[in-house]
Design a protein around this motif. Structure first.
Motif, PDB file in Angstrom:
ATOM      1  N   LEU A  88      -0.502  -4.848   1.807  1.00 43.67           N
ATOM      2  CA  LEU A  88      -0.914  -4.961   0.840  1.00 43.67           C
ATOM      3  C   LEU A  88      -1.356  -3.151   1.512  1.00 43.67           C
ATOM      4  CD1 LEU A  88      -2.814  -6.268  -1.791  1.00 43.67           C
ATOM      5  CD2 LEU A  88      -4.860  -5.155  -0.148  1.00 43.67           C
ATOM      6  N   ARG A  89      -0.302  -2.683   0.359  1.00 46.02           N
ATOM      7  CA  ARG A  89      -0.646  -1.506   0.178  1.00 46.02           C
ATOM      8  C   ARG A  89      -2.032  -0.903  -0.812  1.00 46.02           C
ATOM      9  NH1 ARG A  89       4.848   0.071  -1.424  1.00 46.02           N
ATOM     10  NH2 ARG A  89       5.184   0.437   0.623  1.00 46.02           N
ATOM     11  N   VAL A  90      -2.575   0.522   0.148  1.00 49.82           N
ATOM     12  CA  VAL A  90      -4.001   0.186  -0.742  1.00 49.82           C
ATOM     13  C   VAL A  90      -3.916   1.882  -1.300  1.00 49.82           C
ATOM     14  CG1 VAL A  90      -6.449   0.324  -1.121  1.00 49.82           C
ATOM     15  CG2 VAL A  90      -5.457  -1.830  -0.262  1.00 49.82           C
ATOM     16  N   GLY A  91      -3.536   1.932  -2.563  1.00 52.57           N
ATOM     17  CA  GLY A  91      -3.623   4.096  -2.641  1.00 52.57           C
ATOM     18  C   GLY A  91      -5.486   4.126  -3.031  1.00 52.57           C
ATOM     19  N   LEU A  92      -5.947   4.969  -1.636  1.00 50.43           N
ATOM     20  CA  LEU A  92      -7.350   5.600  -2.252  1.00 50.43           C
ATOM     21  C   LEU A  92      -7.480   6.982  -2.252  1.00 50.43           C
ATOM     22  CD1 LEU A  92     -10.484   4.910  -1.635  1.00 50.43           C
ATOM     23  CD2 LEU A  92     -10.000   5.755   0.669  1.00 50.43           C
TER      24      LEU A  92
END
Length: 200
Positions: free
Chosen positions: A2-6
């Motif tokens: 899962l690629r999460v942008g923060l």
């Protein structure tokens, strides 16, 4: 994976959220660190910066003089655009290598203050934005980083607006409260990310 942008504006507490997510088990890719790596002495990035901005932005030890460069780019939008054109491709490359090393089942958090500016939100499965009102940002920058009011406002103005960031957000973390409240919110955010990873 899962690629999460923060992301979050300067002074929003994004780094604290990033550290809390790492404690939960996220693989964090810190773009501030990548940005430093991209302009290390001897790197093509630093050479390109010296060619564009002159020897005045190179310190005596051959490293990047960040305050000198900041003084130029935060006063001149065209200069900032030129800097980004030099550094962003190198940062993308480093981030891709870190992500590839994380493993197929990881929840990878791209901790990127310029997620919106780099056009990176569209490449993420989930975008998490740490949000606080501008007056809170300014107060924190004055208190914790010793900036003047005008310096703080210039830094905020050089970034995407709150509306631009929250406009791409899947999840928004309100960080106006105390740290224990933030830890509780981030715990809930982590549970949501785990759930999304499981159903992906």
């Amino acid at each position: 994976m899962l690629r999460v942008g923060l992301t979050g504006g300067i002074g929003s507490g994004k780094s604290t959220v990033s550290a809390l997510l790492a404690d939960h088990g996220a693989v964090v890719i810190d773009y501030d660190l990548l940005a430093r790596e991209a302009v290390e002495p001897g790197s093509p990035g630093l050479e390109a910066i010296a060619q564009r901005f002159g020897s005045g932005v190179i310190a005596a030890d051959g490293s990047l003089d960040r305050p000198a460069l900041a003084a130029i780019v935060f006063a001149d939008p065209a200069a900032l655009t030129d800097l980004n054109a030099i550094t962003h491709p190198a940062i993308w490359e480093l981030a891709a290598a870190r992500e590839a090393a994380a493993g197929p089942d990881a929840i990878v958090v791209h901790d990127n203050p310029l997620l919106v500016e780099m056009g990176a939100a569209q490449h993420c499965d989930v975008v998490v934005v740490v949000d606080v009102p501008e007056d809170v940002q300014i107060a924190r920058l004055i208190d914790t980083r010793g900036m003047s009011d005008s310096e703080a406002r210039a830094r905020i103005a050089a970034q995407a607006s709150r509306q631009q960031r929250t406009g791409v957000a899947d999840l928004v973390i309100d960080n106006t409260g105390p740290l224990d409240e933030l830890a509780r919110i981030v715990g809930g955010t982590w549970d949501e990310l785990v759930s999304r990873a499981a159903s992906a």
